[in-house]
Design a protein around this motif. Structure first.
Motif, PDB file in Angstrom:
ATOM      1  N   VAL A  14     -20.971  47.129  -7.820  1.00  0.00           N
ATOM      2  CA  VAL A  14     -19.949  47.785  -7.021  1.00  0.00           C
ATOM      3  C   VAL A  14     -19.904  49.269  -7.389  1.00  0.00           C
ATOM      4  N   GLU A  15     -19.856  50.128  -6.374  1.00  0.00           N
ATOM      5  CA  GLU A  15     -19.771  51.557  -6.644  1.00  0.00           C
ATOM      6  C   GLU A  15     -18.487  51.861  -7.415  1.00  0.00           C
ATOM      7  N   PRO A  16     -18.585  52.484  -8.579  1.00  0.00           N
ATOM      8  CA  PRO A  16     -17.389  52.733  -9.387  1.00  0.00           C
ATOM      9  C   PRO A  16     -16.596  53.936  -8.879  1.00  0.00           C
ATOM     10  N   LYS A  17     -15.314  53.915  -9.157  1.00  0.00           N
ATOM     11  CA  LYS A  17     -14.503  55.091  -8.846  1.00  0.00           C
ATOM     12  C   LYS A  17     -14.891  56.253  -9.748  1.00  0.00           C
ATOM     13  N   ASP A  18     -15.269  55.918 -10.978  1.00  0.00           N
ATOM     14  CA  ASP A  18     -15.656  56.933 -11.956  1.00  0.00           C
ATOM     15  C   ASP A  18     -16.985  56.519 -12.584  1.00  0.00           C
ATOM     16  N   ALA A  19     -18.053  57.225 -12.256  1.00  0.00           N
ATOM     17  CA  ALA A  19     -19.378  56.878 -12.767  1.00  0.00           C
ATOM     18  C   ALA A  19     -19.574  57.327 -14.213  1.00  0.00           C
ATOM     19  N   ASN A  20     -18.515  57.855 -14.846  1.00  0.00           N
ATOM     20  CA  ASN A  20     -18.564  58.202 -16.260  1.00  0.00           C
ATOM     21  C   ASN A  20     -17.878  57.152 -17.136  1.00  0.00           C
ATOM     22  N   ALA A  21     -17.146  56.233 -16.501  1.00  0.00           N
ATOM     23  CA  ALA A  21     -16.353  55.252 -17.256  1.00  0.00           C
ATOM     24  C   ALA A  21     -17.270  54.300 -18.021  1.00  0.00           C
ATOM     25  N   LEU A  22     -16.830  53.908 -19.227  1.00  0.00           N
ATOM     26  CA  LEU A  22     -17.580  52.986 -20.081  1.00  0.00           C
ATOM     27  C   LEU A  22     -16.990  51.596 -19.923  1.00  0.00           C
ATOM     28  N   ALA A  23     -17.769  50.675 -19.390  1.00  0.00           N
ATOM     29  CA  ALA A  23     -17.292  49.325 -19.128  1.00  0.00           C
ATOM     30  C   ALA A  23     -16.940  48.615 -20.427  1.00  0.00           C
ATOM     31  N   SER A  24     -15.792  48.000 -20.463  1.00  0.00           N
ATOM     32  CA  SER A  24     -15.350  47.269 -21.650  1.00  0.00           C
ATOM     33  C   SER A  24     -16.267  46.085 -21.922  1.00  0.00           C
ATOM     34  N   GLY A  25     -16.615  45.887 -23.191  1.00  0.00           N
ATOM     35  CA  GLY A  25     -17.437  44.753 -23.587  1.00  0.00           C
ATOM     36  C   GLY A  25     -18.922  45.005 -23.545  1.00  0.00           C
ATOM     37  N   VAL A  26     -19.338  46.059 -22.841  1.00  0.00           N
ATOM     38  CA  VAL A  26     -20.764  46.371 -22.756  1.00  0.00           C
ATOM     39  C   VAL A  26     -21.174  47.321 -23.876  1.00  0.00           C
ATOM     40  N   TRP A  27     -20.241  48.175 -24.282  1.00  0.00           N
ATOM     41  CA  TRP A  27     -20.504  49.196 -25.292  1.00  0.00           C
ATOM     42  C   TRP A  27     -19.898  48.807 -26.632  1.00  0.00           C
ATOM     43  N   PRO A  28     -20.384  49.382 -27.742  1.00  0.00           N
ATOM     44  CA  PRO A  28     -19.719  49.156 -29.030  1.00  0.00           C
ATOM     45  C   PRO A  28     -18.265  49.622 -28.955  1.00  0.00           C
ATOM     46  N   ALA A  29     -17.415  49.029 -29.764  1.00  0.00           N
ATOM     47  CA  ALA A  29     -15.997  49.383 -29.746  1.00  0.00           C
ATOM     48  C   ALA A  29     -15.778  50.859 -30.076  1.00  0.00           C
ATOM     49  N   SER A  30     -16.706  51.465 -30.804  1.00  0.00           N
ATOM     50  CA  SER A  30     -16.538  52.861 -31.209  1.00  0.00           C
ATOM     51  C   SER A  30     -16.928  53.857 -30.125  1.00  0.00           C
ATOM     52  N   ALA A  31     -17.522  53.384 -29.013  1.00  0.00           N
ATOM     53  CA  ALA A  31     -18.013  54.288 -27.968  1.00  0.00           C
ATOM     54  C   ALA A  31     -16.841  54.974 -27.264  1.00  0.00           C
ATOM     55  N   LYS A  32     -16.850  56.306 -27.296  1.00  0.00           N
ATOM     56  CA  LYS A  32     -15.770  57.081 -26.700  1.00  0.00           C
ATOM     57  C   LYS A  32     -16.330  58.399 -26.178  1.00  0.00           C
ATOM     58  N   ARG A  33     -15.625  58.985 -25.219  1.00  0.00           N
ATOM     59  CA  ARG A  33     -15.967  60.325 -24.751  1.00  0.00           C
ATOM     60  C   ARG A  33     -14.952  61.321 -25.294  1.00  0.00           C
ATOM     61  N   ASP A  34     -15.428  62.532 -25.637  1.00  0.00           N
ATOM     62  CA  ASP A  34     -14.496  63.562 -26.069  1.00  0.00           C
ATOM     63  C   ASP A  34     -13.944  64.284 -24.840  1.00  0.00           C
ATOM     64  N   THR A  35     -13.148  65.317 -25.055  1.00  0.00           N
ATOM     65  CA  THR A  35     -12.507  66.015 -23.941  1.00  0.00           C
ATOM     66  C   THR A  35     -13.509  66.699 -23.018  1.00  0.00           C
ATOM     67  N   ASP A  36     -14.708  66.966 -23.514  1.00  0.00           N
ATOM     68  CA  ASP A  36     -15.746  67.574 -22.683  1.00  0.00           C
ATOM     69  C   ASP A  36     -16.626  66.537 -21.988  1.00  0.00           C
ATOM     70  N   GLY A  37     -16.348  65.259 -22.252  1.00  0.00           N
ATOM     71  CA  GLY A  37     -17.124  64.194 -21.619  1.00  0.00           C
ATOM     72  C   GLY A  37     -18.321  63.722 -22.393  1.00  0.00           C
ATOM     73  N   ALA A  38     -18.599  64.298 -23.571  1.00  0.00           N
ATOM     74  CA  ALA A  38     -19.747  63.872 -24.375  1.00  0.00           C
ATOM     75  C   ALA A  38     -19.462  62.516 -25.017  1.00  0.00           C
TER      76      ALA A  38
END
Length: 469
Positions: A14-38
């Motif tokens: 399904v086309e996501p509303k936000d193609a930057n969002a990290l799907a829950s359960g697919v990534w390690p729990a520590s995966a996060k983006r900073d304020t610049d999106g990195a």
């Protein structure tokens, strides 16, 4: 209406509303983006990791591995205790094994399952107690068996009648005793890829039930072998517990018959527990797996009026898979328009099937996200492909990425901790990437990456510096 890129997308995507969002359960729990999106993993910027170690790069989150190992240990031992027995958990080293991984899982209470001399030596080099090692394999050589008996591995899983005689010959020569399990085909075909289903009858692993009875009788005749119990593995990347319940029921029928010849302390139900590779995958929670599988065994034993044996399980992918994220650099992008009028954006990266063969082997689906920044624009349907000279060199078959993805971007593919490094190759003479561990804002190399000099060093036709011909 003219065809669009959406017409090429599979129904599940399904086309996501936000193609930057990290799907829950697919990534390690520590995966996060900073304020610049990195993207950050284990408290470290992936941009910094790529700059330090290069790309492609397999990043393993140590805390994720440890947390999942603890969850398996806690869930299955607690479930077993609730039914009056005990459980052993073996980490299936074939998913990915290094000395660091072996230490992490054993420190969290797990044993280690190996299936070759090489995996055995890695576990031993990590300091794993041989008594906590199980040795699998459908074609163990005499030298492998000799080494396993010599170091005192806890169990050898017998896969054929020939292996019984091989092990017996080794124990006779060394005047030793070896504990063994017998692998049987329960006939339960897990709902997975045919190459991943390992308990149906027409395949290379284990023995049919009728042959297993004869095998156990032979083992009991031999003075150097100690029969511990039965083993079965129904496949890999399995969701739900129905297959495990049915397999356990069939194994208990044989278990009950064999009890007439002596005590059988252990029942090993294997592994194969699935993980999420995409946002639509819904793996069964570890706690639920433990409670329902152990309860099924307890119910089966109660119905037969026999004591519940010690239980063993062999998770691999479910411990290390989600902990891994592979970083690539985007090299080229290409908008491919089809005759139908639909189009797909091809995104080429600096790795491919040499560091992840699963899409080519099994049609495995993966996810991807930009890692160096947050992308902009409407999500574009993309196919992430590698640099190898194969049309099947696909890293991510179907995904939506920000429409402004461009050469030089850092791309992250999650859930690559299992069966990526362990299946890696030097196809097209591409060096295998480094593997690093991250935790609490620190990183370190746990498997060194290769370079061109490493590849050339194996070519006997190249003269050395000493002038050898």
């Amino acid at each position: 209406m003219l065809p669009t890129a959406d017409s090429l997308a599979p129904e599940w995507l399904v086309e996501p509303k936000d193609a930057n969002a990290l799907a829950s359960g697919v990534w390690p729990a520590s995966a996060k983006r900073d304020t610049d999106g990195a993207l950050f993993l284990g408290g470290i910027s992936t941009t910094e990791l790529a700059r330090t170690y290069g790309t492609p790069l397999l990043v393993l989150d140590e805390n994720e591995v440890r947390a999942r190992a603890r969850a398996f240990y806690r869930s299955f031992t607690s479930a077993a205790e609730a039914h009056g027995t005990t459980a052993r958990i073996y980490y299936a080293g074939k998913a990915f094994l290094s000395t660091a991984i072996a230490r992490w899982v054993t420190e969290e209470g797990l044993n280690v399952d190996v299936c070759t001399r090489g995996e055995l030596e890695v576990a031993l080099a990590a300091g794993v107690d041989p008594a906590r090692i199980g040795f699998h394999g459908n074609n163990k050589s005499v030298s492998e068996i000799e080494r396993a008996v010599e170091v005192g591995v806890g169990t050898i899983v017998v896969d054929s009648a020939i292996e019984i005689e091989r092990i017996a010959a080794v124990t006779a020569r060394t005047r030793s005793m070896q504990r063994v399990l017998v692998r049987v085909n329960s006939g339960v075909h897990a709902e997975t890829h045919d190459f991943l289903a390992t308990a149906h009858e027409d395949q290379k692993f284990g023995m049919p039930f009728a042959d297993a009875e004869t095998a156990v009788a032979r083992i009991r005749e031999l003075p150097g072998l100690d029969f511990l119990g039965l083993h079965c593995h129904i496949g890999s990347q399995i969701f739900g517990v129905a297959g495990f319940r049915e397999s356990a029921s069939r194994l208990l029928e044989l278990h009950e018959k064999l009890r007439a010849g002596g005590d059988i302390p252990l029942l090993n139900l294997g592994g194969g527990f699935g993980i999420a590779y995409t946002s639509v995958d819904d793996p069964t929670p570890i706690e639920q797996l433990a409670e329902e599988i152990v309860a099924a065994v307890a119910e089966g034993c109660a119905a037969r009026g026999i004591p519940i044996p010690m239980l063993a399980f062999e998770p691999g992918r479910a411990i290390v898979g989600t902990a891994g994220v592979t970083l690539y650099e985007v090299g080229t992008t290409k908008d491919v328009r089809l005759g139908s009028g639909a189009s797909r954006l091809y995104v080429s990266v600096d790795g491919g099937m040499s560091d992840n063969a699963r899409p080519a082997l099994y049609g495995a689906q993966y996810s991807a996200r930009l890692a160096s920044r947050a992308g902009e624009g409407r999500p574009a349907l993309v196919r992430v492909v590698g640099k190898h000279c194969e049309s099947g060199d696909i890293v991510v078959d179907h995904e939506y990425l920000p429409g402004d993805v461009t050469p030089g971007d850092l791309l992250a593919v999650p859930a690559t901790g299992a069966y990526c490094a362990s299946l890696s190759s030097n196809y097209n003479h591409v060096p295998r990437p480094a593997i690093i561990a991250v935790a609490e804002g620190r990183s370190r190399v746990i498997v060194r990456g290769e370079n061109i000099q490493d590849l050339l060093a194996r070519d006997a036709g190249i003269s050395t510096n000493e002038g050898a011909q």
